[in-house]
Design a protein around this motif. Sequence first.
Motif, short mmCIF file in Angstrom:
data_model
loop_
_atom_site.label_atom_id
_atom_site.label_comp_id
_atom_site.label_asym_id
_atom_site.label_seq_id
_atom_site.Cartn_x
_atom_site.Cartn_y
_atom_site.Cartn_z
N TYR A 152 0.80 -1.23 0.00
CA TYR A 152 0.00 0.00 0.00
C TYR A 152 0.83 1.27 0.00
O TYR A 152 0.40 2.30 -0.49
CB TYR A 152 -1.00 0.02 1.16
CG TYR A 152 -0.49 -0.48 2.49
CD1 TYR A 152 0.43 0.23 3.24
CD2 TYR A 152 -0.96 -1.68 3.00
CE1 TYR A 152 0.86 -0.23 4.47
CE2 TYR A 152 -0.54 -2.15 4.23
CZ TYR A 152 0.37 -1.43 4.96
OH TYR A 152 0.80 -1.90 6.17
N ARG A 190 2.13 4.67 -0.04
CA ARG A 190 1.47 5.96 0.23
C ARG A 190 0.06 6.05 -0.36
O ARG A 190 -0.53 7.12 -0.39
CB ARG A 190 2.31 7.11 -0.33
CG ARG A 190 3.66 7.28 0.32
CD ARG A 190 4.36 8.53 -0.20
NE ARG A 190 5.67 8.73 0.39
CZ ARG A 190 6.45 9.78 0.14
NH1 ARG A 190 6.03 10.72 -0.69
NH2 ARG A 190 7.62 9.90 0.72
N ILE A 191 -0.49 4.92 -0.82
CA ILE A 191 -1.82 4.95 -1.44
C ILE A 191 -2.85 5.38 -0.41
O ILE A 191 -2.85 4.91 0.73
CB ILE A 191 -2.18 3.56 -2.01
CG1 ILE A 191 -1.16 3.15 -3.08
CG2 ILE A 191 -3.58 3.57 -2.59
CD1 ILE A 191 -1.36 1.73 -3.57
N GLU A 192 -3.76 6.26 -0.81
CA GLU A 192 -4.83 6.72 0.07
C GLU A 192 -5.81 5.60 0.36
O GLU A 192 -5.99 4.68 -0.44
CB GLU A 192 -5.56 7.90 -0.59
CG GLU A 192 -4.71 9.15 -0.79
CD GLU A 192 -4.37 9.84 0.50
OE1 GLU A 192 -5.10 9.63 1.50
OE2 GLU A 192 -3.37 10.58 0.55
N GLY A 193 -6.47 5.68 1.50
CA GLY A 193 -7.57 4.78 1.82
C GLY A 193 -7.20 3.55 2.61
O GLY A 193 -8.05 2.69 2.84
N LEU A 241 -0.22 9.99 6.62
CA LEU A 241 -1.03 8.91 6.07
C LEU A 241 -2.12 8.47 7.06
O LEU A 241 -1.96 8.60 8.28
CB LEU A 241 -0.15 7.73 5.68
CG LEU A 241 0.85 8.03 4.56
CD1 LEU A 241 1.72 6.81 4.27
CD2 LEU A 241 0.13 8.48 3.29
N GLN A 242 -3.19 7.91 6.52
CA GLN A 242 -4.36 7.58 7.33
C GLN A 242 -4.02 6.63 8.49
O GLN A 242 -4.48 6.82 9.62
CB GLN A 242 -5.45 6.96 6.45
CG GLN A 242 -6.73 6.60 7.21
CD GLN A 242 -7.80 6.02 6.30
OE1 GLN A 242 -7.77 6.20 5.08
NE2 GLN A 242 -8.77 5.34 6.89
N ARG A 243 -3.24 5.61 8.22
CA ARG A 243 -2.96 4.61 9.25
C ARG A 243 -2.17 5.18 10.42
O ARG A 243 -2.33 4.72 11.56
CB ARG A 243 -2.24 3.41 8.65
CG ARG A 243 -0.92 3.71 7.93
CD ARG A 243 -0.45 2.47 7.19
NE ARG A 243 0.78 2.63 6.44
CZ ARG A 243 0.85 3.10 5.20
NH1 ARG A 243 -0.24 3.50 4.58
NH2 ARG A 243 2.02 3.17 4.58
N GLN A 246 -2.22 8.54 11.27
CA GLN A 246 -3.12 9.49 11.92
C GLN A 246 -4.09 8.76 12.84
O GLN A 246 -4.34 9.19 13.97
CB GLN A 246 -3.89 10.29 10.87
CG GLN A 246 -3.04 11.26 10.06
CD GLN A 246 -2.60 12.47 10.85
OE1 GLN A 246 -3.40 13.08 11.56
NE2 GLN A 246 -1.33 12.85 10.74
N THR A 295 1.23 17.10 12.37
CA THR A 295 1.62 16.29 11.22
C THR A 295 2.97 16.75 10.69
O THR A 295 3.23 17.95 10.58
CB THR A 295 0.57 16.41 10.10
OG1 THR A 295 -0.69 15.92 10.60
CG2 THR A 295 0.97 15.58 8.88
N GLU A 337 5.48 15.74 7.46
CA GLU A 337 5.65 14.98 6.22
C GLU A 337 6.93 14.13 6.24
O GLU A 337 7.02 13.13 5.53
CB GLU A 337 5.71 15.94 5.02
CG GLU A 337 4.42 16.69 4.73
CD GLU A 337 3.45 15.84 3.91
OE1 GLU A 337 3.87 14.77 3.43
OE2 GLU A 337 2.29 16.26 3.76
N GLU A 379 3.99 0.05 -5.46
CA GLU A 379 2.72 0.34 -4.79
C GLU A 379 1.54 -0.20 -5.59
O GLU A 379 1.49 -0.09 -6.82
CB GLU A 379 2.54 1.84 -4.61
CG GLU A 379 3.35 2.43 -3.48
CD GLU A 379 3.08 3.92 -3.30
OE1 GLU A 379 2.28 4.47 -4.09
OE2 GLU A 379 3.66 4.53 -2.39
#
Length: 213
Positions: free
Chosen positions: A22, A24-27, A60-62, A64, A80, A82, A92
Amino acid sequence: MPADQIHLVRHGEVENPEGVLYGRIEGFGLSTLGHRMAKASADFLRAEAAPVRALVASPLQRTQESAAPWAADFGLEVQTDERLIEPTNKYEGRRGDFKKSLVRPAEWPWIVNPLKPSWGEAYVSIAARMLAAVDSAWRSVDDGDVVLVSHQLPIWMVHRSLLGQRLFHDPRRRRCTLSSITTLARRGDAFVEVDYREPARALQSTAVDTGAV
């Protein structure tokens, strides 16, 4: 005085039923187990009455989501940075079999130099930005500790850098489990690793740890 200790915390298990890389893929957020792991990690330092003064996470979501229980336990806002992010990786979205590149001429440049590595962000770049983020965190408070929520490879690059080891390594031998805590302190003009703990160890047996670069 700057911070006493910097805690590098890896995110919890990610919801990844297809087993893709995954990056840096969103979601890609935490699974139900991943949320439990993140909470176990935060509760661990709270039980020790650690004086956490600041909380910083990769965007990234995970990460956060993994920072959320820390924010709740210590009454902090999630900042945050980067520089704490997962490295880039040309694989990816795939189910990560580098050997397939051997039969794909267009991908040969990706694997020409595994020491760098040529398929993604260079190890020296990862280490440099992570160590810069650690230094910024150390200077950001007057006392107490700072928690940085990041990813396996970036944390491992800090570990190997501080030990003076070469950055190229076997990914299967990384000592950085889900929701683990790698603790640093400043000694003179340099940071040193002073502890490594796995608060979510009891949850590891059913966790799936795939998808990291």
